[in-house]
Scaffold this motif. Structure first.
Motif, PDB file in Angstrom:
ATOM      1  N   TRP A 284       0.832  -1.203   0.000  1.00  0.00           N
ATOM      2  CA  TRP A 284       0.000   0.000   0.000  1.00  0.00           C
ATOM      3  C   TRP A 284       0.868   1.255   0.000  1.00  0.00           C
TER       4      TRP A 284
ATOM      5  N   GLU B  84       0.428   4.047   1.454  1.00  0.00           N
ATOM      6  CA  GLU B  84       0.531   4.618   2.795  1.00  0.00           C
ATOM      7  C   GLU B  84       1.616   3.925   3.618  1.00  0.00           C
TER       8      GLU B  84
ATOM      9  N   SER C  71       4.881   5.702   5.158  1.00  0.00           N
ATOM     10  CA  SER C  71       5.203   5.646   6.588  1.00  0.00           C
ATOM     11  C   SER C  71       6.635   5.174   6.807  1.00  0.00           C
TER      12      SER C  71
ATOM     13  N   ASN D 296      -0.764   5.460  13.528  1.00  0.00           N
ATOM     14  CA  ASN D 296      -1.227   5.444  12.136  1.00  0.00           C
ATOM     15  C   ASN D 296      -2.196   4.278  11.924  1.00  0.00           C
TER      16      ASN D 296
ATOM     17  N   VAL E 154      -3.683   3.139   9.286  1.00  0.00           N
ATOM     18  CA  VAL E 154      -3.420   2.330   8.090  1.00  0.00           C
ATOM     19  C   VAL E 154      -2.277   1.350   8.374  1.00  0.00           C
TER      20      VAL E 154
ATOM     21  N   LYS F 227      -3.653  -1.418  10.479  1.00  0.00           N
ATOM     22  CA  LYS F 227      -4.434  -2.364   9.671  1.00  0.00           C
ATOM     23  C   LYS F 227      -3.508  -3.313   8.902  1.00  0.00           C
ATOM     24  N   TRP F 228      -2.431  -2.763   8.317  1.00  0.00           N
ATOM     25  CA  TRP F 228      -1.450  -3.571   7.582  1.00  0.00           C
ATOM     26  C   TRP F 228      -0.803  -4.591   8.525  1.00  0.00           C
TER      27      TRP F 228
END
Length: 112
Positions: free
Chosen positions: A27, A29, A33, A73, A75, A78-79
């Motif tokens: 991703w 994002e 990061s 974060n 995202v 979630k990852w």
């Protein structure tokens, strides 16, 4: 600065193939990061169910700062939750610890 880390995968060929697929299309994002934390390059290698990561970082990189940024974060969280489906902690680590920092024991060009 260079950091080398290791992590195991669940020893299931189908899950390993899925994990590699996720890493062919990381991703945006997640890529951001990583860079925002001061990591200038990152490579992951696999041998069977063992992963080896090489990170090149800026001089001001801090693992603690990166961990705090990741925790804040959604995202990234979630990852990381998704990746736990595939990952298996290396024995000897702390509870919940994923990638473990490796100790350099040899350098062709530098004394240790």
């Amino acid at each position: 600065m260079r950091y080398c880390l290791a992590l195991d995968l669940n020893n299931d060929p189908m899950l390993i193939a899925e994990y590699e697929q996720w890493h062919r299309d990381v991703w945006p994002e997640i890529r951001s990061s990583i860079r925002d934390a001061g990591i200038t390059d990152m490579e992951i290698y696999r041998l069977e169910d063992r992963l080896f990561m090489i990170m090149e970082t800026s001089a001001d990189f801090s693992g603690e700062r990166k961990a705090a940024m990741d925790a804040a974060n959604p995202v990234v969280q979630k990852w990381e939750e998704l990746m736990w489906k595939y990952q298996s902690p290396i024995p000897g680590g702390q509870p919940g610890e994923k990638w473990r920092l490796m100790k350099r024991i040899f350098s062709l060009n530098q004394s240790i």
